[in-house]
Design an enzyme around this catalytic site. Structure first.
Site, PDB file in Angstrom:
ATOM      1  CB  CYS A  40      -0.924   0.009   1.214  1.00  0.00           C
ATOM      2  SG  CYS A  40      -2.103  -1.348   1.176  1.00  0.00           S
ATOM      3  CB  CYS A  59      -3.436  -1.630  -1.784  1.00  0.00           C
ATOM      4  SG  CYS A  59      -3.403  -1.017  -0.129  1.00  0.00           S
TER       5      CYS A  59
END
Ligand code: N1C
Length: 249
Positions: A74, A155
């Site tokens: 992420c 992400c």
């Protein structure tokens, strides 16, 4: 005697081509701890060995991606197109961003050429077809498959370094344009920020028509942003490892 020597010589030469490639593969793989590199090597080979090197679809590498999976990442994923040198000069110096070449499979195969041949169990590193010879070639299909896997695990906020010194910074037919942008998962990815690397002689800026095309190709629900960043600023920014992530542009 001469015939035997020639046959033996050719056989030995082929073996060393496979062995040389295998040892680069394994030594690069071993720098990532906790992987079964022998198993990864065998799974890798199964994608192309004993096959026509122009008939290796990206799906041939599915078992490889299963054997060496990508971990969800992420806010640090960095894609790139036509900026290979600059992007890696930058990501080498900071821990803020991760490119595909910083992951096991990307690192192991970066810069290498390989292919097989029907009726042979060897790996060849010379005379392998390239993109202009045939679309489904051993090397391009690998990059397409692992790029799809890398986009799939992205992400949060993702970034892409594009080249502001060329006429068309976003090409829909590049791997970034055709695979990664389309492969972003809108339920996991919030935004894509284009980092348009500029030099003194700017050819393009964030208003470029090709970037409008990029925005249209982006899956619905993913926000878009663009930053024009001079190459000198990137170098400066990378040279300060204490600098907080996200403060470079
Ligand atoms: O076709 P591109 O760039 O848009 O592909 C770049 C894009 C990046 O975001 C990477 O995640 O796709 C991934 N990728 C690689 O990581 C990679 N390493 C080496 C794609 N290609 C990669 N290569 C080789 O460079 C490969 O042989 C491919 O054909 C080129 C892509 O260069 P590009 O056109 O600048």
């Amino acid at each position: 005697v001469i015939i035997v020597a020639v046959v033996l010589g050719v056989t030995l030469r082929k073996e060393t081509e496979t062995n040389q490639f295998q040892s680069v593969f394994l030594s690069r793989c071993e720098t990532f701890k906790g992987n079964n590199c022998q198993k990864i090597w065998e799974t890798f080979q199964q994608a192309y060995v004993n096959r026509d090197p122009c008939k290796v679809p990206m799906e041939a590498y599915d078992p490889l991606v299963t054997a060496a999976p990508f971990k969800p990442t992420c806010n640090r994923v960095m894609f790139w197109s036509k900026t290979k040198v600059v992007v890696h000069e930058f990501t080498e110096k900071t821990d803020c961003f991760v490119t595909l070449e910083d992951t096991l499979l990307g690192y192991v195969l970066d810069g290498l050429t390989w292919c097989g041949k029907e009726g042979s169990s060897e790996t060849f590193t010379t005379d392998c077809p390239v993109w202009t010879d045939c679309e489904n070639n051993t090397v391009s299909s690998f990059w397409k498959r692992v790029s799809a896997a890398y986009a799939d695990i992205a992400c949060g906020n993702v970034s892409a370094m594009l080249n502001g010194s060329i006429a068309v910074p976003f090409s829909p037919t590049s791997i970034f344009g055709s695979i990664e942008v389309k492969g972003l998962n809108a339920t996991r990815v919030n935004s894509l920020t284009v980092v348009l690397v500029t030099e003194e002689e700017n050819v393009t800026n964030c208003t470029d028509a090709s970037l409008k095309v990029l925005q249209k190709e982006l899956p619905a629900g993913i926000n878009y942003g663009c930053e024009e960043v001079p190459e000198s600023q990137l170098q400066e920014c990378g040279s300060d490892p204490q600098r907080p992530c996200g403060s470079c542009w």
